[in-house]
Design an enzyme around this catalytic site. Structure first.
Site, mmCIF file in Angstrom:
data_model
loop_
_atom_site.group_PDB
_atom_site.id
_atom_site.type_symbol
_atom_site.label_atom_id
_atom_site.label_comp_id
_atom_site.label_asym_id
_atom_site.label_seq_id
_atom_site.Cartn_x
_atom_site.Cartn_y
_atom_site.Cartn_z
ATOM 1 N N SER A 46 0.825 -1.211 0.000
ATOM 2 C CA SER A 46 0.000 0.000 0.000
ATOM 3 C C SER A 46 0.854 1.253 0.000
ATOM 4 O O SER A 46 0.372 2.347 -0.316
ATOM 5 C CB SER A 46 -0.923 0.009 1.223
ATOM 6 O OG SER A 46 -0.194 -0.246 2.413
ATOM 7 N N ASP A 84 4.831 -7.385 2.594
ATOM 8 C CA ASP A 84 4.187 -7.848 1.367
ATOM 9 C C ASP A 84 5.201 -8.272 0.315
ATOM 10 O O ASP A 84 6.220 -7.592 0.112
ATOM 11 C CB ASP A 84 3.330 -6.735 0.763
ATOM 12 C CG ASP A 84 1.919 -6.722 1.307
ATOM 13 O OD1 ASP A 84 1.406 -7.803 1.680
ATOM 14 O OD2 ASP A 84 1.309 -5.637 1.353
ATOM 15 N N GLU A 114 -0.746 -12.369 -1.925
ATOM 16 C CA GLU A 114 -2.124 -12.169 -2.352
ATOM 17 C C GLU A 114 -2.508 -13.231 -3.370
ATOM 18 O O GLU A 114 -1.841 -13.382 -4.393
ATOM 19 C CB GLU A 114 -2.300 -10.785 -2.983
ATOM 20 C CG GLU A 114 -2.091 -9.623 -2.025
ATOM 21 C CD GLU A 114 -2.407 -8.288 -2.678
ATOM 22 O OE1 GLU A 114 -3.000 -8.283 -3.781
ATOM 23 O OE2 GLU A 114 -2.055 -7.247 -2.089
ATOM 24 N N GLU A 181 -9.856 -9.137 3.234
ATOM 25 C CA GLU A 181 -10.120 -7.726 2.934
ATOM 26 C C GLU A 181 -11.401 -7.567 2.133
ATOM 27 O O GLU A 181 -11.606 -8.227 1.119
ATOM 28 C CB GLU A 181 -8.947 -7.117 2.153
ATOM 29 C CG GLU A 181 -9.166 -5.646 1.818
ATOM 30 C CD GLU A 181 -7.935 -4.961 1.259
ATOM 31 O OE1 GLU A 181 -8.028 -3.765 0.916
ATOM 32 O OE2 GLU A 181 -6.872 -5.613 1.165
#
Length: 264
Positions: A46, A84, A114, A181
């Site tokens: 992010s 991440d 992810e 999420e």
């Protein structure tokens, strides 16, 4: 002071003790967050949007992630630190291992990936090589071009069943933590109950084991478009330290996120 570990999170799940986490990108905020009681932090990709000013997370590189991981680790040496693996850094299991090694050497305790069950071989390979893995399901920002925007996931029965299957597959492959999420609160509750590993929610209701917010959202400095699930704790307290303490308190009590910050 003892470092926070994944063992603590597993015990907290067993004890029904909810915990609050935040993203962090530099030493100063990491130190401040830890001093207020945040024991788990994420160096999220992010940062591409919050720090670098991009309109997505896709431009973030592994070098960016390594740099910010080192910064956060210096500020909070005793926190459980997740980092991440950015866009296309784990296209193959072998590639994921190389990049995960960079993040671990920079100070991460765990890497976050992810994607669904297609990542099971990658999760398995990483775990076998002593790299703890956190899965990330639901709205996965690296897939923004597939989703056609930042949209709630798992709303129909087929999608919900697929998300559940993905979560179970990643846990079976060795994932030790899961982030959900932007999924309906009822689905997040089902997944949390089905998994033995701790589940952290963001826009996923208050039934998950933990909560995470992007620090810029929690402090009201995101910009023009604030996510529905975000709450500006700084506006309520007028002091950053008080804002973080209020966030922790409400997560631990289960009062945040309330229904207005969740999806049906």
């Amino acid at each position: 002071m003892k470092a926070t570990t994944i063992s603590h999170l597993r015990q907290w799940k067993l004890d029904n003790k909810k915990f609050a986490t935040l993203t962090a990108y530099d030493a100063g905020f990491a130190r401040l967050f830890f001093e207020q009681g945040i024991q788990v932090m994420l160096v999220g990709d992010s940062l591409g949007m919050t720090v670098q000013g991009h309109d997505s997370t896709l431009p973030v590189t592994i070098d960016d992630m390594v740099y910010h991981t080192r910064c956060v680790r210096r500020g909070a040496p005793h926190c459980l630190l997740l980092s991440d693996l950015p866009f296309m850094s784990c296209a193959t299991p072998e590639q994921a291992c190389l990049h995960a090694g960079e993040l671990m050497r920079a100070g991460a305790n765990m890497v976050k990936v992810e994607g669904g069950s297609w990542l099971a071989p990658t999760v398995s390979m990483l775990t076998e090589r002593a790299v703890p893995v956190c899965g990330h399901l639901g709205l996965t920002p690296q897939s923004v071009n597939i989703f056609g925007g930042y949209k709630v996931q798992g709303r129909d029965e087929t999608a919900a069943n697929q998300l559940m299957a993905d979560a179970l597959a990643l846990e079976k492959a060795g994932a030790q933590l899961m982030v959900l999420e932007c999924v309906p609160a009822s689905l997040a509750q089902r997944v949390t109950a089905a998994l033995d590993i701790p589940v952290i929610g963001i826009g996923a209701g208050n039934a998950t084991d933990g909560q995470i917010l992007v620090m810029h959202d929690a402090l009201g400095i995101t910009g023009a478009q604030t996510p529905k699930f975000a709450r500006n704790f700084l506006a309520e307290t007028h002091d950053i330290r008080s804002a973080i303490r209020l966030y922790i308190q409400e997560v631990e009590q289960g009062s945040f996120p309330s229904e207005q910050y969740a999806f049906r």
